[in-house]
Write a protein that holds these residues in place. Structure first.
Motif, PDB file in Angstrom:
ATOM      1  N   LEU A  11       0.820  -1.211   0.000  1.00  0.00           N
ATOM      2  CA  LEU A  11       0.000   0.000   0.000  1.00  0.00           C
ATOM      3  C   LEU A  11       0.856   1.264   0.000  1.00  0.00           C
ATOM      4  O   LEU A  11       0.532   2.238  -0.701  1.00  0.00           O
ATOM      5  CB  LEU A  11      -0.934  -0.013   1.205  1.00  0.00           C
ATOM      6  CG  LEU A  11      -2.050  -1.066   1.147  1.00  0.00           C
ATOM      7  CD1 LEU A  11      -2.851  -1.070   2.435  1.00  0.00           C
ATOM      8  CD2 LEU A  11      -2.974  -0.812  -0.039  1.00  0.00           C
ATOM      9  N   GLU A  12       1.930   1.289   0.764  1.00  0.00           N
ATOM     10  CA  GLU A  12       2.798   2.470   0.780  1.00  0.00           C
ATOM     11  C   GLU A  12       3.395   2.729  -0.592  1.00  0.00           C
ATOM     12  O   GLU A  12       3.441   3.874  -1.066  1.00  0.00           O
ATOM     13  CB  GLU A  12       3.911   2.292   1.808  1.00  0.00           C
ATOM     14  CG  GLU A  12       3.533   2.634   3.235  1.00  0.00           C
ATOM     15  CD  GLU A  12       4.746   2.688   4.141  1.00  0.00           C
ATOM     16  OE1 GLU A  12       5.779   2.061   3.789  1.00  0.00           O
ATOM     17  OE2 GLU A  12       4.669   3.340   5.197  1.00  0.00           O
ATOM     18  N   ARG A  14       2.284   1.788  -3.610  1.00  0.00           N
ATOM     19  CA  ARG A  14       1.327   2.211  -4.613  1.00  0.00           C
ATOM     20  C   ARG A  14       0.716   3.573  -4.284  1.00  0.00           C
ATOM     21  O   ARG A  14       0.377   4.351  -5.186  1.00  0.00           O
ATOM     22  CB  ARG A  14       0.245   1.150  -4.784  1.00  0.00           C
ATOM     23  CG  ARG A  14       0.771  -0.184  -5.308  1.00  0.00           C
ATOM     24  CD  ARG A  14       1.698  -0.006  -6.514  1.00  0.00           C
ATOM     25  NE  ARG A  14       1.034   0.644  -7.602  1.00  0.00           N
ATOM     26  CZ  ARG A  14       0.507   0.023  -8.648  1.00  0.00           C
ATOM     27  NH1 ARG A  14       0.604  -1.288  -8.727  1.00  0.00           N
ATOM     28  NH2 ARG A  14      -0.093   0.692  -9.596  1.00  0.00           N
ATOM     29  N   ARG A  15       0.524   3.866  -3.018  1.00  0.00           N
ATOM     30  CA  ARG A  15      -0.017   5.186  -2.619  1.00  0.00           C
ATOM     31  C   ARG A  15       0.936   6.297  -3.041  1.00  0.00           C
ATOM     32  O   ARG A  15       0.507   7.391  -3.450  1.00  0.00           O
ATOM     33  CB  ARG A  15      -0.262   5.205  -1.115  1.00  0.00           C
ATOM     34  CG  ARG A  15      -0.773   6.539  -0.578  1.00  0.00           C
ATOM     35  CD  ARG A  15      -1.352   6.386   0.823  1.00  0.00           C
ATOM     36  NE  ARG A  15      -0.381   5.917   1.789  1.00  0.00           N
ATOM     37  CZ  ARG A  15       0.452   6.698   2.484  1.00  0.00           C
ATOM     38  NH1 ARG A  15       0.433   8.006   2.294  1.00  0.00           N
ATOM     39  NH2 ARG A  15       1.296   6.173   3.356  1.00  0.00           N
ATOM     40  N   GLN A  40      -2.498   9.744   3.801  1.00  0.00           N
ATOM     41  CA  GLN A  40      -3.499   8.803   4.295  1.00  0.00           C
ATOM     42  C   GLN A  40      -4.847   9.501   4.470  1.00  0.00           C
ATOM     43  O   GLN A  40      -5.899   8.905   4.190  1.00  0.00           O
ATOM     44  CB  GLN A  40      -3.033   8.202   5.621  1.00  0.00           C
ATOM     45  CG  GLN A  40      -1.807   7.316   5.477  1.00  0.00           C
ATOM     46  CD  GLN A  40      -1.394   6.683   6.794  1.00  0.00           C
ATOM     47  OE1 GLN A  40      -1.915   7.031   7.862  1.00  0.00           O
ATOM     48  NE2 GLN A  40      -0.456   5.742   6.738  1.00  0.00           N
ATOM     49  N   VAL A  43      -6.615   9.714   1.174  1.00  0.00           N
ATOM     50  CA  VAL A  43      -7.233   8.443   0.788  1.00  0.00           C
ATOM     51  C   VAL A  43      -8.595   8.307   1.457  1.00  0.00           C
ATOM     52  O   VAL A  43      -9.578   7.899   0.826  1.00  0.00           O
ATOM     53  CB  VAL A  43      -6.327   7.249   1.154  1.00  0.00           C
ATOM     54  CG1 VAL A  43      -7.039   5.926   0.837  1.00  0.00           C
ATOM     55  CG2 VAL A  43      -5.003   7.324   0.411  1.00  0.00           C
ATOM     56  N   TYR A  54      -8.093   4.526   6.517  1.00  0.00           N
ATOM     57  CA  TYR A  54      -7.010   4.003   5.697  1.00  0.00           C
ATOM     58  C   TYR A  54      -5.779   3.703   6.535  1.00  0.00           C
ATOM     59  O   TYR A  54      -5.074   2.722   6.294  1.00  0.00           O
ATOM     60  CB  TYR A  54      -6.652   4.969   4.569  1.00  0.00           C
ATOM     61  CG  TYR A  54      -5.484   4.452   3.760  1.00  0.00           C
ATOM     62  CD1 TYR A  54      -5.657   3.431   2.841  1.00  0.00           C
ATOM     63  CD2 TYR A  54      -4.196   4.943   3.976  1.00  0.00           C
ATOM     64  CE1 TYR A  54      -4.581   2.911   2.144  1.00  0.00           C
ATOM     65  CE2 TYR A  54      -3.119   4.437   3.285  1.00  0.00           C
ATOM     66  CZ  TYR A  54      -3.317   3.414   2.376  1.00  0.00           C
ATOM     67  OH  TYR A  54      -2.246   2.890   1.698  1.00  0.00           O
ATOM     68  N   GLU A  58      -3.597   0.292   6.302  1.00  0.00           N
ATOM     69  CA  GLU A  58      -2.185   0.234   5.927  1.00  0.00           C
ATOM     70  C   GLU A  58      -1.317  -0.313   7.052  1.00  0.00           C
ATOM     71  O   GLU A  58      -0.295  -0.968   6.794  1.00  0.00           O
ATOM     72  CB  GLU A  58      -1.698   1.626   5.506  1.00  0.00           C
ATOM     73  CG  GLU A  58      -0.303   1.607   4.895  1.00  0.00           C
ATOM     74  CD  GLU A  58       0.101   2.947   4.326  1.00  0.00           C
ATOM     75  OE1 GLU A  58       0.988   3.590   4.929  1.00  0.00           O
ATOM     76  OE2 GLU A  58      -0.477   3.351   3.285  1.00  0.00           O
ATOM     77  N   VAL A  73      -9.912   1.049  -2.624  1.00  0.00           N
ATOM     78  CA  VAL A  73      -8.497   1.378  -2.488  1.00  0.00           C
ATOM     79  C   VAL A  73      -7.706   0.824  -3.676  1.00  0.00           C
ATOM     80  O   VAL A  73      -6.849   1.525  -4.240  1.00  0.00           O
ATOM     81  CB  VAL A  73      -7.942   0.816  -1.165  1.00  0.00           C
ATOM     82  CG1 VAL A  73      -6.427   0.994  -1.091  1.00  0.00           C
ATOM     83  CG2 VAL A  73      -8.609   1.498   0.032  1.00  0.00           C
ATOM     84  N   PHE A  77      -5.621   3.122  -6.322  1.00  0.00           N
ATOM     85  CA  PHE A  77      -4.175   2.972  -6.466  1.00  0.00           C
ATOM     86  C   PHE A  77      -3.776   2.332  -7.791  1.00  0.00           C
ATOM     87  O   PHE A  77      -2.594   2.172  -8.066  1.00  0.00           O
ATOM     88  CB  PHE A  77      -3.620   2.122  -5.317  1.00  0.00           C
ATOM     89  CG  PHE A  77      -3.647   2.795  -3.971  1.00  0.00           C
ATOM     90  CD1 PHE A  77      -4.166   4.074  -3.811  1.00  0.00           C
ATOM     91  CD2 PHE A  77      -3.152   2.148  -2.857  1.00  0.00           C
ATOM     92  CE1 PHE A  77      -4.198   4.688  -2.570  1.00  0.00           C
ATOM     93  CE2 PHE A  77      -3.176   2.753  -1.610  1.00  0.00           C
ATOM     94  CZ  PHE A  77      -3.702   4.026  -1.467  1.00  0.00           C
TER      95      PHE A  77
END
Length: 277
Positions: A11-12, A14-15, A40, A43, A54, A58, A73, A77
Motif C-alpha cells: 500500500l505504501e 502504490r499510494r 493517508q 485516501v 485508511y 495500511e 483502495v 491505487f
C-alpha cells in the motif's frame, strides 16, 4: 491472518505513485509530511471513509476489512489483478470473491499467441466470457470446414457443429459444461455474453432440464471425453486447463487427442514434488 509487513509495503508503494493533483487535491506544504503521493487522510477523503480508516488498513489494524472498501483502495491505487489478489490475501480475507473490474479477464498479453503456437497438442485461450483469444493450427484442424467458433461456450452448448463434434454430448459434455457457465455467472453476474448464453440455454429443450438440475462439476482439468476430430475421426481428448495470472476467468485449454475408443485404464498418477531425502 493479516500479513502486516507485506500489506504495508504494497500500500505504501502504490499510494506514493498517486499524485494528489490528479484528484484535484493539493500536496501538503509547510512543516511536517514530505512523502510522495497521496496522504493517508486524502485516501480517506477520496474513498468517503471516516478519518483514520485508511491508516488502520495500511498498518494492519483493520480486521476483516470489507471487500468493497478494499476494491475502492485497489482501484484508486491502480492495482492490477495480481496485486488485487495480494491485497486481499495480505489484508487477511483470502482470495477476492471476484475480479477487480468488469473488464478484468477479457484480455491477455499478446505473447500468449506465440506460446499457444509452440504447443504441439491442440491448444487455445479464451477470455472470461469464453470468447476465443488465441489458438494454434492443431486446434483449428478439429473443426469441420475450418469453422472455428468465436465463443467456445456457445459452441459447446448451442452450436449443432459442437453437438456433433463432442461425442456423447447429451450425457458426457453438456452436463459437465453447464456448471462451468453457472459458476462463471456467479462471479460475473453482469457479463452480457454469459447472460445471453444462459438465456438461450434456458430456452433450449435439450439443455433446460440439465440447467435447472444444476451440477457441481466446474473444472475440466484432467478430464477425458470423447470427440470426433474432423481429420482424424473418433477419439477422445485428455484436457489440461490453466488460467493466465493477469486475467481471472480466462483459461488456457490443451487437448491431448487419442484416436479410437477410450480404453479402460488407470489415470496417469498426479505430479508431486519429490521429498528431500
Amino acid at each position: 491472518m493479516i500479513n502486516k509487513r507485506a500489506l504495508k509495503a504494497l500500500l505504501e508503494e502504490r499510494r506514493a505513485l498517486i499524485k494528489p493533483e490528479d484528484h484535484d487535491l493539493t500536496r501538503p506544504t509547510g512543516q511536517g509530511r514530505r512523502a510522495r503521493g497521496l496522504s493517508q487522510q486524502q485516501v480517506d477523503e477520496l474513498t468517503a471513509r471516516a478519518p483514520h480508516t485508511y491508516n488502520r488498513l495500511e498498518t494492519g489494524r483493520y480486521t476483516n476489512p470489507p471487500v468493497d472498501y478494499l476494491r475502492q483502495v485497489a482501484r484508486l491505487f491502480g492495482l492490477n489483478e495480481q496485486e488485487w489478489v495480494s491485497l486481499c490475501r495480505y489484508a487477511g480475507i483470502g482470495d477476492p470473491p471476484g475480479p477487480l473490474t468488469a473488464a478484468s479477464g477479457l484480455e491477455v498479453p499478446g505473447v500468449w499467441q506465440e506460446a499457444v503456437d509452440g504447443i504441439t497438442h491442440m491448444a487455445y485461450v479464451t477470455d472470461a466470457s469464453w470468447n476465443l483469444l488465441a489458438h494454434n493450427q492443431c486446434w483449428a484442424s478439429l473443426f469441420p470446414g475450418g469453422r472455428i467458433p468465436r465463443n467456445t461456450m456457445r459452441w459447446m452448448l448451442l452450436d449443432p457443429d459442437g453437438r456433433n463434434t463432442l461425442l456423447d454430448w447429451h450425457t458426457v459434455w453438456a452436463p459437465l459444461v453447464l456448471p462451468q457457465l453457472r459458476a462463471a455467472l456467479a462471479v460475473r453476474p453482469d457479463d452480457e455474453t454469459l447472460l445471453q448464453i444462459a438465456k438461450e440455454v434456458a430456452a433450449d429443450p435439450d439443455l433446460a432440464p440439465l440447467w435447472e438440475a444444476g451440477g457441481a462439476h466446474i473444472h475440466p482439468d484432467g478430464d477425458e471425453r470423447p470427440i470426433l476430430h474432423a481429420e482424424h475421426g473418433p477419439g477422445h481428448v485428455t484436457m489440461c486447463a490453466a488460467q493466465p495470472m493477469t486475467a481471472p476467468g480466462a483459461r488456457l485449454i490443451i487437448l491431448i487427442y487419442h484416436p479410437g475408443a477410450r480404453k479402460a485404464h488407470t489415470r496417469v498418477p498426479v505430479l508431486r514434488a519429490r521429498e528431500t531425502p
